[in-house]
Design a protein around this motif. Structure first.
Motif, PDB file in Angstrom:
ATOM      1  N   GLN A   1      12.890   1.220  -6.042  1.00  0.00           N
ATOM      2  CA  GLN A   1      12.956   0.420  -7.262  1.00  0.00           C
ATOM      3  C   GLN A   1      14.380  -0.062  -7.490  1.00  0.00           C
ATOM      4  O   GLN A   1      14.601  -1.163  -7.987  1.00  0.00           O
ATOM      5  N   SER A   2      15.346   0.771  -7.149  1.00  0.00           N
ATOM      6  CA  SER A   2      16.745   0.373  -7.255  1.00  0.00           C
ATOM      7  C   SER A   2      17.523   0.973  -6.096  1.00  0.00           C
ATOM      8  O   SER A   2      17.123   1.983  -5.513  1.00  0.00           O
ATOM      9  N   LEU A   3      18.652   0.331  -5.778  1.00  0.00           N
ATOM     10  CA  LEU A   3      19.422   0.709  -4.599  1.00  0.00           C
ATOM     11  C   LEU A   3      20.891   0.403  -4.857  1.00  0.00           C
ATOM     12  O   LEU A   3      21.219  -0.697  -5.317  1.00  0.00           O
ATOM     13  N   ILE A   4      21.729   1.387  -4.583  1.00  0.00           N
ATOM     14  CA  ILE A   4      23.173   1.189  -4.711  1.00  0.00           C
ATOM     15  C   ILE A   4      23.798   1.399  -3.345  1.00  0.00           C
ATOM     16  O   ILE A   4      23.565   2.425  -2.697  1.00  0.00           O
ATOM     17  N   VAL A   5      24.569   0.414  -2.902  1.00  0.00           N
ATOM     18  CA  VAL A   5      25.168   0.440  -1.571  1.00  0.00           C
ATOM     19  C   VAL A   5      26.645   0.084  -1.696  1.00  0.00           C
ATOM     20  O   VAL A   5      27.028  -0.735  -2.543  1.00  0.00           O
ATOM     21  N   GLN A   6      27.453   0.682  -0.860  1.00  0.00           N
ATOM     22  CA  GLN A   6      28.869   0.331  -0.822  1.00  0.00           C
ATOM     23  C   GLN A   6      29.059  -0.967  -0.039  1.00  0.00           C
ATOM     24  O   GLN A   6      28.304  -1.268   0.905  1.00  0.00           O
ATOM     25  N   LYS A   7      30.069  -1.703  -0.425  1.00  0.00           N
ATOM     26  CA  LYS A   7      30.415  -2.932   0.301  1.00  0.00           C
ATOM     27  C   LYS A   7      30.562  -2.624   1.791  1.00  0.00           C
ATOM     28  O   LYS A   7      31.229  -1.652   2.177  1.00  0.00           O
ATOM     29  N   GLY A   8      29.942  -3.469   2.604  1.00  0.00           N
ATOM     30  CA  GLY A   8      29.996  -3.267   4.041  1.00  0.00           C
ATOM     31  C   GLY A   8      28.854  -2.439   4.599  1.00  0.00           C
ATOM     32  O   GLY A   8      28.650  -2.400   5.818  1.00  0.00           O
ATOM     33  N   GLY A   9      28.109  -1.812   3.727  1.00  0.00           N
ATOM     34  CA  GLY A   9      26.996  -0.969   4.168  1.00  0.00           C
ATOM     35  C   GLY A   9      25.733  -1.775   4.440  1.00  0.00           C
ATOM     36  O   GLY A   9      25.697  -3.002   4.289  1.00  0.00           O
ATOM     37  N   ILE A  10      24.686  -1.072   4.844  1.00  0.00           N
ATOM     38  CA  ILE A  10      23.400  -1.704   5.128  1.00  0.00           C
ATOM     39  C   ILE A  10      22.433  -1.397   3.992  1.00  0.00           C
ATOM     40  O   ILE A  10      22.253  -0.238   3.614  1.00  0.00           O
ATOM     41  N   SER A  11      21.812  -2.449   3.480  1.00  0.00           N
ATOM     42  CA  SER A  11      20.784  -2.293   2.440  1.00  0.00           C
ATOM     43  C   SER A  11      19.420  -2.445   3.108  1.00  0.00           C
ATOM     44  O   SER A  11      19.213  -3.384   3.882  1.00  0.00           O
ATOM     45  N   ILE A  12      18.530  -1.521   2.809  1.00  0.00           N
ATOM     46  CA  ILE A  12      17.192  -1.569   3.396  1.00  0.00           C
ATOM     47  C   ILE A  12      16.147  -1.464   2.286  1.00  0.00           C
ATOM     48  O   ILE A  12      16.183  -0.525   1.490  1.00  0.00           O
ATOM     49  N   ILE A  13      15.240  -2.426   2.261  1.00  0.00           N
ATOM     50  CA  ILE A  13      14.162  -2.439   1.278  1.00  0.00           C
ATOM     51  C   ILE A  13      12.839  -2.539   2.036  1.00  0.00           C
ATOM     52  O   ILE A  13      12.734  -3.316   2.987  1.00  0.00           O
ATOM     53  N   ASN A  14      11.886  -1.730   1.613  1.00  0.00           N
ATOM     54  CA  ASN A  14      10.626  -1.628   2.335  1.00  0.00           C
ATOM     55  C   ASN A  14       9.438  -2.137   1.531  1.00  0.00           C
ATOM     56  O   ASN A  14       9.404  -1.983   0.306  1.00  0.00           O
ATOM     57  N   CYS A  15       8.466  -2.694   2.246  1.00  0.00           N
ATOM     58  CA  CYS A  15       7.235  -3.141   1.606  1.00  0.00           C
ATOM     59  C   CYS A  15       6.029  -2.819   2.472  1.00  0.00           C
ATOM     60  O   CYS A  15       6.149  -2.783   3.714  1.00  0.00           O
ATOM     61  N   ALA A  16       4.913  -2.596   1.818  1.00  0.00           N
ATOM     62  CA  ALA A  16       3.660  -2.349   2.514  1.00  0.00           C
ATOM     63  C   ALA A  16       2.571  -3.187   1.864  1.00  0.00           C
ATOM     64  O   ALA A  16       2.602  -3.410   0.648  1.00  0.00           O
ATOM     65  N   TYR A  17       1.647  -3.675   2.663  1.00  0.00           N
ATOM     66  CA  TYR A  17       0.569  -4.497   2.133  1.00  0.00           C
ATOM     67  C   TYR A  17      -0.769  -3.952   2.588  1.00  0.00           C
ATOM     68  O   TYR A  17      -0.857  -3.149   3.517  1.00  0.00           O
ATOM     69  N   GLU A  18      -1.836  -4.413   1.927  1.00  0.00           N
ATOM     70  CA  GLU A  18      -3.169  -3.898   2.231  1.00  0.00           C
ATOM     71  C   GLU A  18      -4.075  -4.953   2.868  1.00  0.00           C
ATOM     72  O   GLU A  18      -4.880  -4.629   3.737  1.00  0.00           O
ATOM     73  N   ASN A  19      -3.935  -6.183   2.425  1.00  0.00           N
ATOM     74  CA  ASN A  19      -4.860  -7.226   2.842  1.00  0.00           C
ATOM     75  C   ASN A  19      -4.461  -7.790   4.213  1.00  0.00           C
ATOM     76  O   ASN A  19      -3.429  -8.448   4.343  1.00  0.00           O
ATOM     77  N   THR A  20      -5.258  -7.543   5.233  1.00  0.00           N
ATOM     78  CA  THR A  20      -4.923  -8.002   6.583  1.00  0.00           C
ATOM     79  C   THR A  20      -5.074  -9.515   6.737  1.00  0.00           C
ATOM     80  O   THR A  20      -4.700 -10.066   7.767  1.00  0.00           O
ATOM     81  N   ALA A  21      -5.591 -10.188   5.719  1.00  0.00           N
ATOM     82  CA  ALA A  21      -5.698 -11.653   5.773  1.00  0.00           C
ATOM     83  C   ALA A  21      -4.364 -12.341   5.478  1.00  0.00           C
ATOM     84  O   ALA A  21      -4.192 -13.518   5.780  1.00  0.00           O
ATOM     85  N   PHE A  22      -3.422 -11.616   4.910  1.00  0.00           N
ATOM     86  CA  PHE A  22      -2.111 -12.203   4.632  1.00  0.00           C
ATOM     87  C   PHE A  22      -1.480 -12.679   5.941  1.00  0.00           C
ATOM     88  O   PHE A  22      -1.506 -11.977   6.953  1.00  0.00           O
TER      89      PHE A  22
END
Lengths: 113, 111
Positions: free
Chosen positions: B9-30
């Motif tokens: 929901q929220s993410l704090i990263v230092q300058k120069g670092g890597i930000s990673i955000i994840n998602c999952a879906y259900e509908n295989t028609a997408f």
């Protein structure tokens, strides 16, 4: 500079009053989306139109919300009567058949007191 | 129901670092999976997008990784900068119809 235009940008109204939000999609776009953004729910799809016909409005509370496209240059979202829980930012977005990107307006921030 | 689930929901990263955000879906028609970036007081704007026929797409410091079998995709921001501080939304759609968004991730990049 093609963009989606929403009016008003801000609206404060009393509970029970009717609220109308307007959207001018980008010229040539034939798909229009209405989203509601809240902290709790994120971006919720309320309704969308293709070639001015409503394709899906299942995300909208039917008893108080209505969405229309009187013509290709205007989409409206009405709430009657408004309630405090309707307070949110309402976004309109437009796109076109065969395209992929949805272009968003700047939103209407609605506060119902 | 939430058709696209996003974390964190929220993410704090230092300058120069890597930000990673994840998602999952259900509908295989997408068949289209975009990421949108939103700054305060503005509407979301398309950042980068991918179709399920590829496993990765890179544009500058932004990369989408896509796992079709797991029905998951993620956004990686390399060398994160304070100017990247914004809310990020993943989304999924079929034929540019019915675009469904995740709940959003508020990213803060500390100098």
């Amino acid at each position: 500079d093609a963009r989606v235009t929403q009016t008003p940008r801000h609206k404060v109204t009393e509970m029970g009053q009717e609220v109308t939000m307007r959207c001018q999609p980008i010229l040539g776009h034939n798909t229009v989306f209405w989203y509601r953004q809240t902290m709790m729910q994120g971006l919720e799809l309320l309704a969308y139109f293709r070639n001015r016909a409503p394709l899906d409005d299942s995300g909208m509370p039917k008893d108080r919300f209505s969405a229309e496209m009187p013509d290709a240059t205007l989409a409206t979202l009405k709430i009657q009567p408004s309630e405090p829980r309707d307070s949110a930012v309402y976004f309109c977005a437009s796109g076109f058949t065969g395209g992929t990107e949805a272009f968003f307006g700047q939103g209407t921030r609605l506060t119902v007191v | 129901q939430q058709q696209v689930k996003q974390s964190p929901q929220s993410l704090i990263v230092q300058k120069g670092g890597i930000s990673i955000i994840n998602c999952a879906y259900e509908n295989t028609a997408f068949d289209y999976f975009p990421w949108y970036q939103q700054f305060p007081g503005k509407g979301p704007a398309l950042l980068i997008a991918i179709r399920p026929d590829v496993s990765e797409k890179k544009e500058g410091r932004f990369t989408i990784s896509f796992n079709k079998s797991a029905k998951q995709f993620s956004l990686h921001i390399m060398d994160s900068q304070p100017g990247d501080s914004a809310t990020y939304f993943c989304a999924a759609s079929k034929d540019n119809n019915d675009m469904r968004f995740g709940a959003g991730t508020r990213l803060t990049v500390k100098p």
